[in-house]
Design a protein around this motif. Sequence first.
Motif, PDB file in Angstrom:
ATOM      1  N   VAL A 178      10.516  -2.217   2.437  1.00 26.73           N
ATOM      2  CA  VAL A 178      10.069  -1.752   1.113  1.00 26.73           C
ATOM      3  C   VAL A 178       8.668  -2.263   0.803  1.00 26.73           C
ATOM      4  CG1 VAL A 178      10.509  -1.855  -1.363  1.00 26.73           C
ATOM      5  CG2 VAL A 178      12.388  -1.463   0.216  1.00 26.73           C
ATOM      6  N   MET A 179       8.417  -3.537   1.042  1.00 25.22           N
ATOM      7  CA  MET A 179       7.088  -4.096   0.771  1.00 25.22           C
ATOM      8  C   MET A 179       6.035  -3.383   1.620  1.00 25.22           C
ATOM      9  SD  MET A 179       5.354  -6.299  -1.030  1.00 25.22           S
ATOM     10  CE  MET A 179       6.416  -7.637  -1.522  1.00 25.22           C
ATOM     11  N   SER A 180       6.380  -3.073   2.848  1.00 24.55           N
ATOM     12  CA  SER A 180       5.455  -2.356   3.736  1.00 24.55           C
ATOM     13  C   SER A 180       5.125  -0.969   3.178  1.00 24.55           C
ATOM     14  CB  SER A 180       6.068  -2.238   5.127  1.00 24.55           C
ATOM     15  OG  SER A 180       5.243  -1.494   5.972  1.00 24.55           O
ATOM     16  N   HIS A 181       6.115  -0.275   2.635  1.00 27.16           N
ATOM     17  CA  HIS A 181       5.875   1.053   2.061  1.00 27.16           C
ATOM     18  C   HIS A 181       4.967   0.971   0.837  1.00 27.16           C
ATOM     19  CE1 HIS A 181       9.882   2.483   3.939  1.00 27.16           C
ATOM     20  NE2 HIS A 181       8.888   2.623   4.783  1.00 27.16           N
ATOM     21  N   PHE A 212      -1.168   1.545  -0.900  1.00 25.81           N
ATOM     22  CA  PHE A 212      -2.463   1.042  -1.346  1.00 25.81           C
ATOM     23  C   PHE A 212      -3.458   1.018  -0.191  1.00 25.81           C
ATOM     24  CE2 PHE A 212       0.251  -0.267  -4.733  1.00 25.81           C
ATOM     25  CZ  PHE A 212      -0.549  -0.240  -5.854  1.00 25.81           C
ATOM     26  N   SER A 213      -3.005   0.576   0.955  1.00 22.73           N
ATOM     27  CA  SER A 213      -3.865   0.466   2.127  1.00 22.73           C
ATOM     28  C   SER A 213      -4.425   1.828   2.546  1.00 22.73           C
ATOM     29  CB  SER A 213      -3.078  -0.162   3.272  1.00 22.73           C
ATOM     30  OG  SER A 213      -3.840  -0.198   4.446  1.00 22.73           O
ATOM     31  N   ARG A 214      -3.570   2.839   2.601  1.00 21.49           N
ATOM     32  CA  ARG A 214      -4.009   4.178   3.011  1.00 21.49           C
ATOM     33  C   ARG A 214      -5.075   4.750   2.093  1.00 21.49           C
ATOM     34  NH1 ARG A 214       1.438   4.452   3.763  1.00 21.49           N
ATOM     35  NH2 ARG A 214       1.820   5.694   1.897  1.00 21.49           N
ATOM     36  N   ARG A 215      -5.086   4.305   0.865  1.00 25.72           N
ATOM     37  CA  ARG A 215      -6.056   4.819  -0.106  1.00 25.72           C
ATOM     38  C   ARG A 215      -7.196   3.841  -0.358  1.00 25.72           C
ATOM     39  NH1 ARG A 215      -1.313   6.832  -0.394  1.00 25.72           N
ATOM     40  NH2 ARG A 215      -0.912   8.938  -1.112  1.00 25.72           N
ATOM     41  N   ALA A 216      -7.281   2.806   0.474  1.00 28.78           N
ATOM     42  CA  ALA A 216      -8.342   1.789   0.377  1.00 28.78           C
ATOM     43  C   ALA A 216      -8.418   1.191  -1.026  1.00 28.78           C
ATOM     44  CB  ALA A 216      -9.694   2.370   0.800  1.00 28.78           C
ATOM     45  N   PHE A 217      -7.241   0.943  -1.603  1.00 33.20           N
ATOM     46  CA  PHE A 217      -7.139   0.337  -2.934  1.00 33.20           C
ATOM     47  C   PHE A 217      -6.683  -1.095  -2.722  1.00 33.20           C
ATOM     48  CE2 PHE A 217      -5.822  -0.624  -7.136  1.00 33.20           C
ATOM     49  CZ  PHE A 217      -6.354   0.316  -7.988  1.00 33.20           C
ATOM     50  N   ASN A 218      -7.515  -2.056  -3.068  1.00 36.52           N
ATOM     51  CA  ASN A 218      -7.227  -3.452  -2.783  1.00 36.52           C
ATOM     52  C   ASN A 218      -6.187  -4.044  -3.740  1.00 36.52           C
ATOM     53  OD1 ASN A 218      -7.691  -5.807  -1.240  1.00 36.52           O
ATOM     54  ND2 ASN A 218      -8.886  -6.657  -2.918  1.00 36.52           N
ATOM     55  N   TRP A 260       5.208  -7.892  -8.373  1.00 29.90           N
ATOM     56  CA  TRP A 260       4.040  -7.870  -9.243  1.00 29.90           C
ATOM     57  C   TRP A 260       2.818  -7.764  -8.361  1.00 29.90           C
ATOM     58  CZ3 TRP A 260       4.721 -12.093 -13.571  1.00 29.90           C
ATOM     59  CH2 TRP A 260       5.769 -11.724 -14.415  1.00 29.90           C
ATOM     60  N   LEU A 261       2.009  -6.752  -8.609  1.00 32.84           N
ATOM     61  CA  LEU A 261       0.785  -6.516  -7.853  1.00 32.84           C
ATOM     62  C   LEU A 261      -0.406  -6.694  -8.791  1.00 32.84           C
ATOM     63  CD1 LEU A 261       1.950  -3.216  -6.149  1.00 32.84           C
ATOM     64  CD2 LEU A 261       1.835  -5.459  -5.064  1.00 32.84           C
ATOM     65  N   LEU A 262      -1.291  -7.619  -8.463  1.00 33.05           N
ATOM     66  CA  LEU A 262      -2.511  -7.814  -9.239  1.00 33.05           C
ATOM     67  C   LEU A 262      -3.573  -6.900  -8.652  1.00 33.05           C
ATOM     68  CD1 LEU A 262      -4.000  -9.455 -11.455  1.00 33.05           C
ATOM     69  CD2 LEU A 262      -4.650 -11.063  -9.633  1.00 33.05           C
ATOM     70  N   VAL A 263      -4.053  -5.960  -9.456  1.00 27.75           N
ATOM     71  CA  VAL A 263      -5.011  -4.957  -8.984  1.00 27.75           C
ATOM     72  C   VAL A 263      -6.147  -4.801  -9.992  1.00 27.75           C
ATOM     73  CG1 VAL A 263      -3.285  -3.669  -7.667  1.00 27.75           C
ATOM     74  CG2 VAL A 263      -3.734  -3.045 -10.034  1.00 27.75           C
ATOM     75  N   GLN A 323      -3.547   7.410 -10.615  1.00 30.55           N
ATOM     76  CA  GLN A 323      -3.076   8.177  -9.467  1.00 30.55           C
ATOM     77  C   GLN A 323      -2.222   7.300  -8.552  1.00 30.55           C
ATOM     78  OE1 GLN A 323      -3.110  11.343  -8.816  1.00 30.55           O
ATOM     79  NE2 GLN A 323      -2.214  11.179  -6.795  1.00 30.55           N
ATOM     80  N   MET A 324      -2.605   6.037  -8.368  1.00 31.22           N
ATOM     81  CA  MET A 324      -1.827   5.113  -7.544  1.00 31.22           C
ATOM     82  C   MET A 324      -0.431   4.920  -8.143  1.00 31.22           C
ATOM     83  SD  MET A 324      -3.592   4.386  -4.926  1.00 31.22           S
ATOM     84  CE  MET A 324      -2.516   3.132  -4.300  1.00 31.22           C
ATOM     85  N   ILE A 325      -0.369   4.787  -9.446  1.00 32.07           N
ATOM     86  CA  ILE A 325       0.916   4.601 -10.124  1.00 32.07           C
ATOM     87  C   ILE A 325       1.792   5.843  -9.937  1.00 32.07           C
ATOM     88  CG2 ILE A 325       2.011   4.348 -12.386  1.00 32.07           C
ATOM     89  CD1 ILE A 325      -0.471   2.597 -13.142  1.00 32.07           C
ATOM     90  N   ARG A 326       1.208   7.023 -10.094  1.00 36.43           N
ATOM     91  CA  ARG A 326       1.970   8.261  -9.890  1.00 36.43           C
ATOM     92  C   ARG A 326       2.498   8.347  -8.461  1.00 36.43           C
ATOM     93  NH1 ARG A 326      -2.051  10.381 -13.310  1.00 36.43           N
ATOM     94  NH2 ARG A 326      -3.297  11.112 -11.559  1.00 36.43           N
TER      95      ARG A 326
END
Length: 96
Positions: free
Chosen positions: A20-23, A28-34, A52-55, A63-66
């Motif tokens: 799950v964590m990998s998914h 985020f990784s595929r979209r170059a979002f740190n 919890w993800l600090l972004v 879009q990331m949330i969607r």
Amino acid sequence: MPRSVPRTVLDVTVNNHPGVMSHVCGLFSRRAFNVEAILCLPMHGGEASRIWLLVDEDDRLEQMIRQMRKLQDVHDVRVSTEKTAVFDQLGTVMGG
């Protein structure tokens, strides 16, 4: 030096099983979002976890949330600007 981009925390409830964590992080990784920091703990007897993800708050965040809400193992995604202090405190404890 103060940060020019505000940060927020994505509070994500997911199924608790391997991968799950990998998914979630892969999205985020595929979209170059740190992702600046991650905190994950099991809940509900271990059947679910809370991540919890600090972004950074930028124009791609909605879009990331969607996209994250479309992942099979994601139950809920909430945004919280107040929870960023938890990561500051952890950084202090860990000597960061």
